[in-house]
Scaffold this active site. Structure first.
Site, mmCIF file in Angstrom:
data_model
loop_
_atom_site.group_PDB
_atom_site.id
_atom_site.type_symbol
_atom_site.label_atom_id
_atom_site.label_comp_id
_atom_site.label_asym_id
_atom_site.label_seq_id
_atom_site.Cartn_x
_atom_site.Cartn_y
_atom_site.Cartn_z
ATOM 1 N N ASP A 66 0.785 -1.237 0.000
ATOM 2 C CA ASP A 66 0.000 0.000 0.000
ATOM 3 C C ASP A 66 0.817 1.287 0.000
ATOM 4 O OD1 ASP A 66 -3.132 -0.802 0.858
ATOM 5 O OD2 ASP A 66 -1.601 -2.292 1.234
ATOM 6 N N HIS A 102 0.416 3.517 -2.499
ATOM 7 C CA HIS A 102 -0.616 4.449 -2.974
ATOM 8 C C HIS A 102 -0.060 5.755 -3.547
ATOM 9 C CE1 HIS A 102 -4.145 2.160 -1.900
ATOM 10 N NE2 HIS A 102 -3.619 1.914 -0.717
ATOM 11 N N ASP A 150 -1.154 -2.224 -4.635
ATOM 12 C CA ASP A 150 -1.618 -0.879 -4.306
ATOM 13 C C ASP A 150 -0.492 0.155 -4.414
ATOM 14 O OD1 ASP A 150 -4.004 -2.127 -3.938
ATOM 15 O OD2 ASP A 150 -4.148 -1.768 -1.789
ATOM 16 N N ASN A 201 -5.620 -4.414 -5.517
ATOM 17 C CA ASN A 201 -6.915 -4.017 -6.093
ATOM 18 C C ASN A 201 -6.847 -2.649 -6.779
ATOM 19 O OD1 ASN A 201 -6.650 -2.837 -3.500
ATOM 20 N ND2 ASN A 201 -8.843 -2.514 -3.371
ATOM 21 N N HIS A 202 -5.888 -1.802 -6.424
ATOM 22 C CA HIS A 202 -5.774 -0.489 -7.065
ATOM 23 C C HIS A 202 -5.112 -0.564 -8.436
ATOM 24 C CE1 HIS A 202 -7.265 2.301 -3.952
ATOM 25 N NE2 HIS A 202 -7.047 1.239 -3.193
#
Length: 185
Positions: free
Chosen positions: A95, A97, A143, A175-176
């Site tokens: 993550d 991001h 992610d 999932n991103h």
């Protein structure tokens, strides 16, 4: 047969905030030889420039994406790092991001100051495992993009690392990285 997205990219279709706001954009120098043979020193120089907000030309961006695609295709679906000899450490990261500062901190913990712009890769402690000298692995557990301001720069850095360290850097899709979720963010 399904066509990969990377092969449908046209140089004139690539637009970024920087290219729209600056007429005299400085592009990152990419060696003319095959990126599959990219040296770690050249990759770290490009990474330092990505960190500064510089970009690739459309043609070089396509070359990076195509090379990374080929490298990623070589990895099996399941990777058993217990079978990889010489590994002292395995670092698992999740993550990011699109947060460039988090990526900097993570890579610093893994043994390198990725943003010093030097052609040398300063390993902090030779006795500890490091993906940068072949004695460690780092798994980026998805992610990579969305939410942060630097999603494109972050994913490009990760792809460059995968190209140069294919047996020590691993990227798993989160999932991103799904088309549907990426359009939401």
């Amino acid at each position: 047969m399904r066509k990969e997205v990377v092969h449908s990219i046209e140089e004139h279709s690539i637009r970024t905030e920087t290219s729209r706001s600056k007429k005299d954009t400085t592009f990152i120098d990419v060696p003319s030889e095959s990126l599959a043979d990219l040296s770690p020193q050249a990759a770290w120089k490009m990474i330092a420039r990505l960190r500064k907000g510089e970009m690739f030309s459309g043609n070089d961006l396509k070359r990076v994406l195509c090379t990374a695609t080929e490298v990623l295709k070589r990895d099996p679906t399941v990777i058993d790092l217990r079978k990889q000899t010489g590994l002292k450490t395995v670092t698992i990261v999740g993550d990011i991001h699109g947060d460039m500062n988090s990526l900097s901190d993570i890579l610093s913990v893994s043994g390198v100051d990725m943003f010093n712009g030097s052609s040398k890769i300063p390993i902090k402690n030779e006795n500890e495992g490091s993906p940068w000298n072949g004695t460690g692995a780092i798994i980026f557990n998805g992610d990579f993009v969305d939410r942060g301001e630097n999603s494109v720069g972050v994913i490009l850095i990760l792809l460059l690392l995968k190209i140069v360290y294919p047996n020590n850097v691993y990227l798993t899709r989160g999932n991103h990285e799904d088309t549907l979720l990426s359009t939401v963010y």
